[in-house]
Design a protein around this motif. Structure first.
Motif, PDB file in Angstrom:
ATOM      1  N   GLY A  58     -51.949 -12.658  21.589  1.00 16.36           N
ATOM      2  CA  GLY A  58     -53.190 -12.827  22.325  1.00 16.36           C
ATOM      3  C   GLY A  58     -53.933 -11.520  22.520  1.00 16.36           C
ATOM      4  N   THR A  59     -54.883 -11.558  23.400  1.00 15.19           N
ATOM      5  CA  THR A  59     -55.727 -10.382  23.612  1.00 15.19           C
ATOM      6  C   THR A  59     -55.064  -9.356  24.526  1.00 15.19           C
ATOM      7  N   THR A  60     -54.128  -9.803  25.380  1.00 17.16           N
ATOM      8  CA  THR A  60     -53.524  -8.869  26.326  1.00 17.16           C
ATOM      9  C   THR A  60     -52.429  -8.036  25.697  1.00 17.16           C
ATOM     10  N   ARG A  61     -51.752  -8.549  24.671  1.00 19.38           N
ATOM     11  CA  ARG A  61     -50.654  -7.853  23.975  1.00 19.38           C
ATOM     12  C   ARG A  61     -49.605  -7.380  24.979  1.00 19.38           C
ATOM     13  N   TYR A  62     -49.156  -8.293  25.822  1.00 21.96           N
ATOM     14  CA  TYR A  62     -48.179  -7.983  26.868  1.00 21.96           C
ATOM     15  C   TYR A  62     -46.769  -8.130  26.312  1.00 21.96           C
ATOM     16  N   PHE A  63     -45.996  -7.062  26.263  1.00 19.58           N
ATOM     17  CA  PHE A  63     -44.618  -7.088  25.800  1.00 19.58           C
ATOM     18  C   PHE A  63     -43.702  -7.007  27.019  1.00 19.58           C
ATOM     19  N   ASN A  64     -42.889  -8.023  27.224  1.00 17.63           N
ATOM     20  CA  ASN A  64     -41.950  -8.056  28.340  1.00 17.63           C
ATOM     21  C   ASN A  64     -40.629  -7.480  27.845  1.00 17.63           C
ATOM     22  N   TYR A  65     -40.404  -6.205  28.111  1.00 22.31           N
ATOM     23  CA  TYR A  65     -39.233  -5.526  27.571  1.00 22.31           C
ATOM     24  C   TYR A  65     -37.936  -6.003  28.205  1.00 22.31           C
ATOM     25  N   ASP A  66     -37.995  -6.554  29.403  1.00 26.96           N
ATOM     26  CA  ASP A  66     -36.795  -7.112  30.017  1.00 26.96           C
ATOM     27  C   ASP A  66     -36.265  -8.264  29.165  1.00 26.96           C
ATOM     28  N   ARG A  67     -37.154  -9.139  28.750  1.00 29.00           N
ATOM     29  CA  ARG A  67     -36.739 -10.272  27.922  1.00 29.00           C
ATOM     30  C   ARG A  67     -36.364  -9.837  26.506  1.00 29.00           C
ATOM     31  N   ILE A  68     -37.040  -8.839  25.987  1.00 28.34           N
ATOM     32  CA  ILE A  68     -36.712  -8.343  24.646  1.00 28.34           C
ATOM     33  C   ILE A  68     -35.316  -7.726  24.645  1.00 28.34           C
ATOM     34  N   VAL A  69     -35.000  -6.951  25.671  1.00 31.43           N
ATOM     35  CA  VAL A  69     -33.680  -6.319  25.767  1.00 31.43           C
ATOM     36  C   VAL A  69     -32.597  -7.381  25.945  1.00 31.43           C
ATOM     37  N   ARG A  70     -32.875  -8.414  26.759  1.00 32.10           N
ATOM     38  CA  ARG A  70     -31.902  -9.495  26.906  1.00 32.10           C
ATOM     39  C   ARG A  70     -31.667 -10.203  25.577  1.00 32.10           C
ATOM     40  N   GLY A  71     -32.713 -10.340  24.773  1.00 28.95           N
ATOM     41  CA  GLY A  71     -32.567 -10.937  23.448  1.00 28.95           C
ATOM     42  C   GLY A  71     -31.707 -10.076  22.538  1.00 28.95           C
ATOM     43  N   ILE A  72     -31.872  -8.768  22.630  1.00 27.75           N
ATOM     44  CA  ILE A  72     -31.064  -7.851  21.815  1.00 27.75           C
ATOM     45  C   ILE A  72     -29.598  -7.954  22.209  1.00 27.75           C
ATOM     46  N   TYR A  73     -29.326  -7.963  23.506  1.00 32.25           N
ATOM     47  CA  TYR A  73     -27.943  -8.084  23.975  1.00 32.25           C
ATOM     48  C   TYR A  73     -27.353  -9.453  23.621  1.00 32.25           C
ATOM     49  N   ALA A  74     -28.171 -10.499  23.650  1.00 29.68           N
ATOM     50  CA  ALA A  74     -27.679 -11.839  23.328  1.00 29.68           C
ATOM     51  C   ALA A  74     -27.230 -11.936  21.874  1.00 29.68           C
ATOM     52  N   LEU A  75     -27.859 -11.160  20.999  1.00 30.41           N
ATOM     53  CA  LEU A  75     -27.476 -11.168  19.586  1.00 30.41           C
ATOM     54  C   LEU A  75     -26.368 -10.168  19.286  1.00 30.41           C
ATOM     55  N   GLY A  76     -25.901  -9.460  20.284  1.00 29.28           N
ATOM     56  CA  GLY A  76     -24.813  -8.512  20.089  1.00 29.28           C
ATOM     57  C   GLY A  76     -25.269  -7.111  19.749  1.00 29.28           C
ATOM     58  N   GLY A  77     -26.519  -6.806  19.991  1.00 35.17           N
ATOM     59  CA  GLY A  77     -27.047  -5.474  19.694  1.00 35.17           C
ATOM     60  C   GLY A  77     -26.934  -4.540  20.881  1.00 35.17           C
ATOM     61  N   THR A  78     -27.211  -3.287  20.638  1.00 38.91           N
ATOM     62  CA  THR A  78     -27.235  -2.277  21.697  1.00 38.91           C
ATOM     63  C   THR A  78     -28.508  -1.460  21.555  1.00 38.91           C
ATOM     64  N   LEU A  79     -28.860  -0.752  22.609  1.00 42.72           N
ATOM     65  CA  LEU A  79     -30.030   0.117  22.591  1.00 42.72           C
ATOM     66  C   LEU A  79     -29.573   1.563  22.461  1.00 42.72           C
ATOM     67  N   LYS A  80     -30.335   2.326  21.736  1.00 43.24           N
ATOM     68  CA  LYS A  80     -30.024   3.734  21.551  1.00 43.24           C
ATOM     69  C   LYS A  80     -31.315   4.525  21.712  1.00 43.24           C
ATOM     70  N   VAL A  81     -31.271   5.534  22.547  1.00 40.31           N
ATOM     71  CA  VAL A  81     -32.442   6.370  22.781  1.00 40.31           C
ATOM     72  C   VAL A  81     -32.307   7.649  21.973  1.00 40.31           C
ATOM     73  N   GLU A  82     -33.353   7.976  21.254  1.00 40.23           N
ATOM     74  CA  GLU A  82     -33.396   9.217  20.490  1.00 40.23           C
ATOM     75  C   GLU A  82     -34.639   9.980  20.893  1.00 40.23           C
ATOM     76  N   TRP A  83     -34.475  11.252  21.170  1.00 41.94           N
ATOM     77  CA  TRP A  83     -35.588  12.090  21.574  1.00 41.94           C
ATOM     78  C   TRP A  83     -35.974  12.991  20.398  1.00 41.94           C
ATOM     79  N   ASP A  84     -37.269  13.180  20.222  1.00 41.08           N
ATOM     80  CA  ASP A  84     -37.756  14.102  19.206  1.00 41.08           C
ATOM     81  C   ASP A  84     -37.469  15.523  19.654  1.00 41.08           C
ATOM     82  N   GLU A  85     -36.909  16.302  18.754  1.00 44.50           N
ATOM     83  CA  GLU A  85     -36.650  17.701  19.084  1.00 44.50           C
ATOM     84  C   GLU A  85     -37.932  18.488  18.873  1.00 44.50           C
ATOM     85  N   GLN A  86     -38.249  19.333  19.844  1.00 44.51           N
ATOM     86  CA  GLN A  86     -39.499  20.090  19.751  1.00 44.51           C
ATOM     87  C   GLN A  86     -39.214  21.555  19.625  1.00 44.51           C
TER      88      GLN A  86
END
Length: 86
Positions: A58-86
Motif C-alpha cells: 500500500g501507500t504507507t509501506r508499514y513493516f511490522n518487524y515484530d511479526r517479521i521476526v516472529r516469522g523468522i523464528y517460526a521457520l527456525g531462523g536467527t537474526l544476526k547484526v553486522e555493523w559496517d566498519e568505518q
C-alpha cells in the motif's frame, strides 16, 4: 481446472516479488524455498493475517518487524547484526 487435472498439467511456482525490505524479502525467499505459503506463515507465527493479507504493501509501506521476526523464528531462523566498519 478439471481438464488440466485430467491431463496432469502442473503450474510452476514463481518466486515471491521483492517488497523493498531486506528482512522481509529474505523471510519470503525462505518460505518459497520451504514451500510455505504466506497464510501458513501467519498460522505458524501467529501474525493475524499480516503475511497473508500483504499488510506491508500500500501507500504507507508499514513493516511490522515484530511479526517479521516472529516469522523468522517460526521457520527456525536467527537474526544476526553486522555493523559496517568505518
Amino acid at each position: 481446472m478439471n481438464k488440466a487435472q485430467k491431463l496432469k498439467l502442473k503450474r510452476y511456482r514463481t518466486a515471491y516479488l521483492p517488497t523493498g525490505d531486506q528482512l522481509l524479502d529474505s523471510l519470503r525467499e525462505e518460505c518459497f524455498r520451504q514451500k510455505i505459503t504466506m497464510p501458513d506463515l501467519d498460522v505458524f507465527s501467529q501474525a493475524r493475517g499480516y503475511f497473508g493479507n500483504r499488510n506491508w504493501g500500500g501507500t504507507t509501506r508499514y513493516f511490522n518487524y515484530d511479526r517479521i521476526v516472529r516469522g523468522i523464528y517460526a521457520l527456525g531462523g536467527t537474526l544476526k547484526v553486522e555493523w559496517d566498519e568505518q
